[in-house]
Design a protein around this motif. Structure first.
Motif, short mmCIF file in Angstrom:
data_model
loop_
_atom_site.label_atom_id
_atom_site.label_comp_id
_atom_site.label_asym_id
_atom_site.label_seq_id
_atom_site.Cartn_x
_atom_site.Cartn_y
_atom_site.Cartn_z
N PRO A 1 36.32 1.66 -47.67
CA PRO A 1 36.11 1.03 -48.98
C PRO A 1 34.88 1.58 -49.68
N CYS A 2 35.03 1.92 -50.97
CA CYS A 2 33.95 2.51 -51.75
C CYS A 2 33.62 1.59 -52.94
N ALA A 3 32.34 1.24 -53.04
CA ALA A 3 31.91 0.26 -54.05
C ALA A 3 31.92 0.81 -55.47
N LYS A 4 32.13 2.11 -55.63
CA LYS A 4 32.13 2.68 -56.99
C LYS A 4 33.39 2.29 -57.75
N ASN A 5 34.36 1.80 -57.00
CA ASN A 5 35.51 1.12 -57.61
C ASN A 5 36.22 1.87 -58.73
N CYS A 6 36.48 3.14 -58.52
CA CYS A 6 37.24 3.89 -59.52
C CYS A 6 38.70 3.40 -59.48
N ASP A 7 39.20 3.01 -60.64
CA ASP A 7 40.53 2.38 -60.70
C ASP A 7 41.63 3.23 -60.06
N PHE A 8 41.47 4.57 -60.19
CA PHE A 8 42.53 5.49 -59.78
C PHE A 8 42.45 5.87 -58.30
N CYS A 9 41.45 5.32 -57.56
CA CYS A 9 41.15 5.84 -56.22
C CYS A 9 41.64 4.91 -55.10
N ALA A 10 42.21 5.53 -54.07
CA ALA A 10 42.70 4.77 -52.92
C ALA A 10 41.56 4.06 -52.18
N PHE A 11 40.33 4.57 -52.32
CA PHE A 11 39.21 4.01 -51.55
C PHE A 11 38.46 2.89 -52.28
N ALA A 12 38.76 2.67 -53.55
CA ALA A 12 38.06 1.62 -54.29
C ALA A 12 38.20 0.29 -53.55
N VAL A 13 37.08 -0.42 -53.39
CA VAL A 13 37.13 -1.71 -52.67
C VAL A 13 38.17 -2.62 -53.30
N ALA B 1 33.29 13.64 -49.65
CA ALA B 1 33.04 12.35 -48.99
C ALA B 1 33.11 11.24 -50.03
N THR B 2 33.43 10.04 -49.58
CA THR B 2 33.37 8.88 -50.47
C THR B 2 31.90 8.58 -50.76
N ALA B 3 31.66 7.75 -51.77
CA ALA B 3 30.28 7.38 -52.10
C ALA B 3 29.69 6.44 -51.05
N ALA B 4 30.51 6.00 -50.09
CA ALA B 4 30.00 5.11 -49.04
C ALA B 4 29.30 5.89 -47.93
N VAL C 1 32.25 14.06 -65.00
CA VAL C 1 32.19 12.81 -65.77
C VAL C 1 33.65 12.53 -66.12
N ARG C 2 34.24 11.60 -65.37
CA ARG C 2 35.68 11.38 -65.52
C ARG C 2 36.03 10.71 -66.86
N ILE C 3 37.24 10.90 -67.33
CA ILE C 3 37.68 10.21 -68.55
C ILE C 3 37.57 8.70 -68.29
N ASN D 1 41.72 11.71 -48.91
CA ASN D 1 41.83 12.07 -50.32
C ASN D 1 41.99 10.82 -51.17
N PRO D 2 41.20 10.71 -52.27
CA PRO D 2 41.31 9.52 -53.13
C PRO D 2 42.68 9.36 -53.76
N ARG D 3 43.49 10.43 -53.72
CA ARG D 3 44.82 10.38 -54.35
C ARG D 3 45.91 10.11 -53.32
S1 SF4 Z 1 35.54 7.61 -53.27
FE1 SF4 Z 1 34.94 8.64 -55.18
S2 SF4 Z 1 36.71 8.37 -56.57
FE2 SF4 Z 1 36.91 6.86 -54.88
S3 SF4 Z 1 35.98 4.93 -55.61
FE3 SF4 Z 1 34.40 6.08 -54.48
S4 SF4 Z 1 33.34 7.31 -56.07
FE4 SF4 Z 1 35.29 6.62 -56.95
#
Ligand code: SF4
Length: 332
Positions: free
Chosen positions: A67-79, A114-117, A167-169, A293-295
């Motif tokens: 789980p990654c706290a940066k919470n990008c909507d498009f990412c599999a790892f977003a918390v 790597a994830t931001a975690a 810098v993502r859209i 992969n976040p995708r």
């Molecule tokens: S792993 Fe990267 S893309 Fe995914 S939520 Fe964290 S910062 Fe965003």
């Protein structure tokens, strides 16, 4: 043929910097029109000129999941997306073995993602093992969380040649990261001598021409060694999936406009999830991705193609594929 489109194409080929208004007109062209094919052909001409006709394949390994706290909507790892509950770092031995395979297959650069975690010291400890295992001249690129000037120096000292950072859209809206933080990281990296790879993306059908123009101009300002464009890969069940997916034909048009906007100082132009149509339209950089992969929801996946398959598709599109270390991440 619209005279203004033709003038913008010629301006880009002559080395002029396209304005926001000109980019707006180019992005608005239909991707299957005569004008689009001329834009794509001009993009190809520009990429051939900046790279001396050479394409590259960069291989990336995602080294952790969780789980990654940066919470990008498009990412599999977003918390908030709730797909990964526990942090897990792949064994270093396995990461090194995959990198050696990439090298043997002819990758021109290796990215560690790597994830931001994952904390920077832990990332650097793994990177040092990879650096010691692969050929010294093979560039390493870090695709990681934001960092400060000290972090940039530590990456440089660990043997990295560059970073991949965007810098993502919708940054700050569809992610929990302020755009200014992303830009500060890039500036810190460049100050430390790290080269930048970046991208316009992840593009979805909901994005407007103005979104594309703003992000494209932003990438140009950052003075990357390579630019790119990528579509959003939807993970079933996540909210953004409702918007659908761009086709590779649509992305070929977009990457061509981004190429024309990027000018002659940017050597490489990439496309994620290797787009064979894009290779005809000016993309001379493919990524072969393995590991996390976040995708993707798998801990171990292959996104895009393998290195040999990527080389083959680029060659089929008429590119000479570079042998040896990346020119895009070569020391200045
Ligand atoms: S792993 Fe990267 S893309 Fe995914 S939520 Fe964290 S910062 Fe965003």
């Amino acid at each position: 043929m619209d005279i203004k489109i033709s003038q913008s194409i010629n301006k880009a080929l002559d080395g002029g910097e396209l304005t926001a208004a000109e980019l707006r007109e180019l992005f608005a062209v239909h991707h299957l029109s005569e004008e689009s094919f001329l834009i794509q052909q001009a993009s190809r001409t520009l990429s051939e000129a900046t790279s001396k006709g050479k394409a590259e394949v960069h291989a990336q390994i995602g080294i952790d999941t969780g789980p990654c706290a940066k919470n990008c909507d498009f990412c599999a790892f977003a918390v908030k997306n709730g797909l990964f509950r526990e942090p897990k770092v792949h064994p270093t031995r396995e990461i090194v073995e995959k990198c050696l395979r990439f090298e043997a297959d002819g990758a021109n650069a290796i990215y560690l993602m790597a994830t931001a975690a994952l904390a920077l010291p832990a990332f650097i400890a793994i990177a040092r093992e990879v650096r010691a295992a692969v050929k010294p001249e093979l560039p390493l690129v870090a695709n990681i969380d934001d960092f400060d000037e000290e972090g940039a120096k530590a990456l440089r000292a660990a043997g990295f040649a560059g970073i991949y950072h965007c810098v993502r859209i919708g940054e700050g809206t569809v992610t929990a990261i302020d755009q200014r933080v992303r830009i500060r990281t890039i500036q810190a990296a460049q100050k430390a001598g790290l080269k930048l790879g970046t991208s316009v993306g992840p593009v979805g059908p909901e994005h407007t021409v103005d979104d594309l123009v703003a992000t494209t101009i932003q990438t140009r300002r950052l003075k990357p060694a390579n630019n790119a464009s990528c579509r959003r890969v939807n993970i079933p069940g996540l909210p953004l999936a409702a918007h659908g997916t761009m086709t590779y034909a649509q992305m070929a048009h977009i990457l061509a406009v981004v190429r024309l906007a990027s000018g002659y100082d940017i050597i490489g132009h990439g496309t994620h999830e290797p787009n064979g149509i894009g290779a005809m339209a000016g993309a001379n950089l493919f990524w072969a991705e393995q590991g996390a992969n976040p995708r993707d929801v798998s801990e171990q996946t292959v996104r895009g193609w393998t290195v040999p398959r990527s080389r083959e598709v680029l060659a089929e599109a008429g590119w000479e594929v570079l042998q040896g270390p990346s020119v895009m991440f070569a020391p200045s």
